[in-house]
Structures are given as structure tokens and as C-alpha cells.
Design a protein around this motif. Structure first.
Motif, PDB file in Angstrom:
ATOM      1  N   VAL A  23       0.871  -1.174   0.000  1.00 33.90           N
ATOM      2  CA  VAL A  23       0.000   0.000   0.000  1.00 33.90           C
ATOM      3  C   VAL A  23       0.906   1.221   0.000  1.00 33.90           C
ATOM      4  O   VAL A  23       1.760   1.382   0.881  1.00 33.90           O
ATOM      5  N   ALA A  24       0.743   2.060  -1.011  1.00 33.55           N
ATOM      6  CA  ALA A  24       1.554   3.266  -1.160  1.00 33.55           C
ATOM      7  C   ALA A  24       0.644   4.489  -1.148  1.00 33.55           C
ATOM      8  O   ALA A  24      -0.578   4.372  -1.053  1.00 33.55           O
ATOM      9  N   GLY A  25       1.247   5.680  -1.214  1.00 35.83           N
ATOM     10  CA  GLY A  25       0.469   6.903  -1.339  1.00 35.83           C
ATOM     11  C   GLY A  25       0.038   7.511  -0.022  1.00 35.83           C
ATOM     12  O   GLY A  25       0.578   7.198   1.049  1.00 35.83           O
ATOM     13  N   CYS A  26      -0.985   8.367  -0.106  1.00 38.98           N
ATOM     14  CA  CYS A  26      -1.330   9.219   1.028  1.00 38.98           C
ATOM     15  C   CYS A  26      -2.070   8.497   2.147  1.00 38.98           C
ATOM     16  O   CYS A  26      -1.921   8.855   3.314  1.00 38.98           O
ATOM     17  N   VAL A  27      -2.898   7.497   1.820  1.00 34.65           N
ATOM     18  CA  VAL A  27      -3.521   6.710   2.883  1.00 34.65           C
ATOM     19  C   VAL A  27      -2.437   5.938   3.636  1.00 34.65           C
ATOM     20  O   VAL A  27      -2.469   5.825   4.868  1.00 34.65           O
ATOM     21  N   ALA A  28      -1.453   5.442   2.915  1.00 36.34           N
ATOM     22  CA  ALA A  28      -0.329   4.747   3.558  1.00 36.34           C
ATOM     23  C   ALA A  28       0.400   5.681   4.514  1.00 36.34           C
ATOM     24  O   ALA A  28       0.753   5.293   5.633  1.00 36.34           O
ATOM     25  N   GLN A  29       0.620   6.922   4.070  1.00 37.25           N
ATOM     26  CA  GLN A  29       1.315   7.889   4.914  1.00 37.25           C
ATOM     27  C   GLN A  29       0.524   8.201   6.171  1.00 37.25           C
ATOM     28  O   GLN A  29       1.062   8.278   7.268  1.00 37.25           O
ATOM     29  N   ALA A  30      -0.794   8.367   6.006  1.00 39.58           N
ATOM     30  CA  ALA A  30      -1.639   8.786   7.130  1.00 39.58           C
ATOM     31  C   ALA A  30      -1.929   7.654   8.104  1.00 39.58           C
ATOM     32  O   ALA A  30      -2.111   7.891   9.304  1.00 39.58           O
ATOM     33  N   GLU A  31      -1.985   6.412   7.622  1.00 41.45           N
ATOM     34  CA  GLU A  31      -2.457   5.313   8.462  1.00 41.45           C
ATOM     35  C   GLU A  31      -1.518   4.108   8.421  1.00 41.45           C
ATOM     36  O   GLU A  31      -1.969   2.958   8.466  1.00 41.45           O
ATOM     37  N   GLY A  32      -0.217   4.373   8.335  1.00 43.43           N
ATOM     38  CA  GLY A  32       0.763   3.316   8.116  1.00 43.43           C
ATOM     39  C   GLY A  32       0.660   2.126   9.036  1.00 43.43           C
ATOM     40  O   GLY A  32       0.402   0.989   8.613  1.00 43.43           O
TER      41      GLY A  32
END
Length: 454
Positions: free
Chosen positions: A87-96
Motif C-alpha cells: 500500500v503506497a500513497g497518502c492513505v499509507a502515509q496517514a495510516e501506516g
């Protein structure tokens, strides 16, 4: 030396054009390790979900997709066929960490500022056998890695391409997660952008769209070490042989300076189409959004732009139902839309993004009210788009022919105003810019016939 392409990667891209660009870069990064791109997740050795956190229920959509992928991975493992999921991108950043806990099927979680390390992170997954979460904002500039020769000359993917020149955001609109997922504003040096644009042109690209969260805040280092503005960068790129069209998105009204506005009138390679989000027509709501411009500021910018380029087509973004939005606030937005008139626009109901200031505001608007307001707004915007398209009937304009159309003997292209255009032509003409006369129009596209070649 690259490994033979004996593995397959499937990349599903959500959201904005910057994610499309990032997905292409991920594919380029993985190619030296033997990964070829597939459109079928069933045959993939690696599946990457490149996620977006802007739209409503973004995380839920990712978890739903991961549920489907879990079943696919189980079937693959039953056949003794390995498969990794990232999982990459902004959801990954926010909810790693939460992704790793809620979805054990995930092998790798990687944010948009660290995907340049994708090959080594996948090797770490293979070595440890457990989930790897990499969502820190590294001190290393990821573009230093992406700009290496192997990544600077990607395979041609068509005659129009995206090119990221700026990332991150320092504006901190109260509804937006971008400053928290993409970080502070960063502009790439002119020299590196030029090198990538030149490689794209040499591979057959005729049109480039420059990307950034606040693309018109661009201030990258120039050849002499001094900062260069977006208008200056556009001038540099205009000199590249074979590159005929330039666009940029997304802009902020606060960064629409006189030099950039003038460039729309003086640089013929800049297409007469500008996406300039306003979000609301109410000064009270604009202040609550921390947009730091007023409706009158927006009107004045539009007036100056139309003075510089009379035939420019305008696009915008709108959010309805922002916390505290009254009936009068919404009517102010409707009035702005009617006064400006847009060739195209994107409109959405406000949805709270966890961790943003607006999510904690009082006065959350009921869902049914948001739906009613959105329907009214979209009726007007759709009517304006159709009216703009109808005004194109009978006109001759330059069309970039991009790909096969819906029917045999037809190509699909783009007008200077970003409208899809269907033209009778053969595949040998893909990549040509033709003079075409518009003969019929629809709500979302035009039909035309060729009257000459540029």
C-alpha cells in the motif's frame, strides 16, 4: 544492468494526476529488478495500491480492496505461487501502522515521500518475512534517486505525459490532509525537470502537464543558482524540440502572479486552459477554510487572466457543506459560479478528514443538505460546460491525436481546452497535431473532422 522481465507488477492508482505520475515512477524503479507491468492482478507477483486520502471514505475503499486481494493471495499461495501486496500513497502515509495491524495481508506500507526506496524495501520484506512500514519523511530528496539515468528516460506511454515539478503544501487549508501526507513545499531544480521533459519529448511525447500540489508556487533552482518561477520554467521547457503543448495543475489563487498571468498571453505553447480552485464563493467560509483570499480577490484574478488571454477556458474545484456553511454562504458560491462561468469544474460534498482542523469544527452540515446543495451546484456547472462545448461547434482548432477512439477508423484526442475530441483518422496519425473543424458536441466531448495538419 537490468534483470530480465520475468516478474509482474500490478499497480492500481487512486486519486490525482500526481499519483498517476508516482505510479509510473514506481514501475520504472522496479523494471531493473525484473518487474514488467501487468493489467491483470491475477498474474501479478506484486500488487501496489497507490492511494489517495482526499476523497470521502478513502481508507475504507482501500481496506475493501485489500479484502479482495487477501482472497486472491490465498489462492495464489495454495498453488505455491508467491505474491506480495504493498500500500503506497497518502492513505499509507496517514495510516501506516494501522494498515499493517488491520490488514495482515499487506507486506509493505510506503508513503509518497519514500517510494523511491521501493526495490530495497521489497528485498527487506523478502528477508524478514514480516510487514515493513516506511512512512517517515526522509532527509534525502527522493528526486535525487528518481532522477538517475535509469529513471530519467522512461518508456513512452503515449503522446501526453505528466511531470511532477513541485510537491507538498504550506497553505494548510483546514479541510486538507496534503500538508500532513506530502509534507512541506519542495520545488525540483530546473535542470532536472528539463532533462526529464527532454527525455519524454524524445520518446514521442508532444504535451506535458506540470504537476504540483501548489504548482504555481514553484520556485526551483535555475541554471545560475537563482530561483526560477513557474513562468520562467515554462519558458525553459518551451524551447525543447518536439514539445508542443504545456499545461500545469493544480494552482492556488494566492500564487497567481502577474508574470504567470502574462505568460498565458505571450507563450503560445501554454494551452488556454487554467484550473484554479476557489472552493467557495463565501468570504466567511473562505476564511474558515484558511484559503487566505476573498471572493473579490478571485474575481480580480479572473479578470486579469481573461485580459491576458481572451479565449482561456477556466476550471475550478468547489466544496459544499463545509462546517458552518449557511444557505446564504451557499448562495454566494452559486453567484460566483454564475458570474465567472466555467468550462469545467469539480464539485464535492465536504467530508471530514481525520486530523484536519475542519474535522473538529462546530456546525457540521447535515448530509441531506449537502446532497441537495451539491445537486443544485452541479446542475449549473454541467449547463455551463455544455454551453462552452456548444460554443465550439463550427470552430477549427488544433487537436492532439492521442489514441484509438471508440470506433474503428477513429482517434481520440484533446482540444486546447482539454476536451476529448473524436476524429476520423488512422492509428498512423497518433501523435500528430491536426487542424480539425468541430461538427457536433456533447456534454463531455466533441466530434470533428481534419481540415489540415500543423
Amino acid at each position: 544492468m537490468s534483470a530480465p522481465l520475468n516478474k509482474k507488477v500490478f499497480i492500481k492508482t487512486y486519486g490525482c494526476q500526481m499519483n498517476v505520475y508516482d505510479s509510473e515512477k514506481m514501475a520504472d524503479l522496479l523494471a531493473p529488478d525484473g518487474y514488467g507491468v501487468t493489467e491483470d492482478p491475477q498474474e501479478a507477483d506484486l500488487v501496489i495500491l497507490n492511494t489517495c486520502h482526499i476523497r470521502e471514505k478513502a481508507a475504507e475503499k482501500v481496506y475493501s480492496e485489500l479484502g479482495r486481494l487477501r482472497r486472491l493471495k490465498e489462492r495464489r499461495e495454495a498453488k505455491r505461487e508467491g505474491m506480495m501486496i504493498a500500500v503506497a500513497g497518502c492513505v499509507a502515509q496517514a495510516e501506516g501502522e494501522e494498515i499493517a495491524e488491520r490488514a495482515p495481508v499487506v507486506d509493505l506500507v510506503v508513503g509518497p515521500q519514500t517510494y523511491h526506496r521501493l526495490p530495497e524495501l521489497l528485498k527487506r520484506v523478502e528477508k524478514t518475512g514480516g510487514a515493513v512500514v516506511e512512512t517517515e519523511f526522509p532527509a534525502e530528496d527522493k528526486f535525487n534517486r528518481l532522477d538517475k539515468p535509469a529513471a530519467a528516460a522512461p518508456p513512452a506511454r503515449g503522446v501526453a505525459a505528466f511531470l511532477t515539478i513541485q510537491e507538498g503544501c504550506d497553505k494548510f487549508c483546514t479541510f486538507c490532509v496534503v500538508p500532513y501526507t506530502r509534507g512541506a513545499e519542495f520545488s525540483r531544480p530546473v535542470e532536472r525537470i528539463e532533462a526529464e521533459a527532454r527525455a519524454l519529448a524524445q520518446s514521442g511525447v508532444r504535451e506535458i502537464t506540470l504537476l504540483g500540489q501548489n504548482v504555481n508556487a514553484y520556485h526551483g533552482e535555475g541554471p545560475n543558482g537563482e530561483p526560477v518561477s513557474l513562468s520562467g520554467l515554462l519558458t525553459h521547457l518551451s524551447a525543447i524540440e518536439g514539445l508542443e503543448r504545456l499545461r500545469y495543475t493544480t494552482s492556488h489563487p494566492r500564487d497567481m502572479d502577474d508574470e504567470l498571468i502574462e505568460a498565458h498571453g505571450s507563450n503560445p505553447k501554454i494551452m488556454p486552459y487554467l484550473h484554479l480552485p476557489v472552493q467557495s464563493g463565501s468570504d466567511r467560509i473562505l476564511a474558515a477554510m484558511n484559503r487566505r483570499h476573498t471572493r473579490d480577490d478571485y474575481f480580480k484574478i479572473i479578470e486579469r487572466i481573461r485580459r491576458a488571454r481572451a479565449d482561456i477556458a477556466l476550471s475550478s474545484d468547489f466544496i459544499v457543506g463545509f462546517p458552518g456553511e449557511s444557505d446564504q454562504d451557499f448562495e454566494d458560491t452559486m453567484a460566483l459560479v454564475r458570474d465567472v462561468t466555467f468550462a469545467q469544474a469539480f464539485s464535492f460534498k465536504y467530508s471530514a478528514r481525520p486530523g484536519t482542523p475542519a474535522a473538529e469544527l462546530d456546525g457540521q452540515v447535515p448530509e441531506e443538505v449537502k446532497s441537495q446543495r451539491l445537486a443544485r451546484l452541479q446542475d449549473v456547472l454541467k449547463a455551463q460546460q455544455l454551453a462552452f462545448n456548444r460554443d465550439c461547434a463550427g470552430r477549427t482548432m488544433d487537436i492532439l491525436l492521442e489514441k484509438p477512439g471508440r470506433h474503428e477508423g477513429q482517434l481520440a484526442g484533446r482540444s486546447p481546452y482539454l476536451q476529448p475530441v473524436h476524429v476520423p483518422a488512422g492509428t498512423a496519425q497518433i501523435g500528430e497535431i491536426v487542424h480539425a473543424k468541430v461538427e457536433s458536441v456533447g456534454a463531455n466531448s466533441l466530434s470533428a473532422h481534419i481540415v489540415g495538419i500543423q
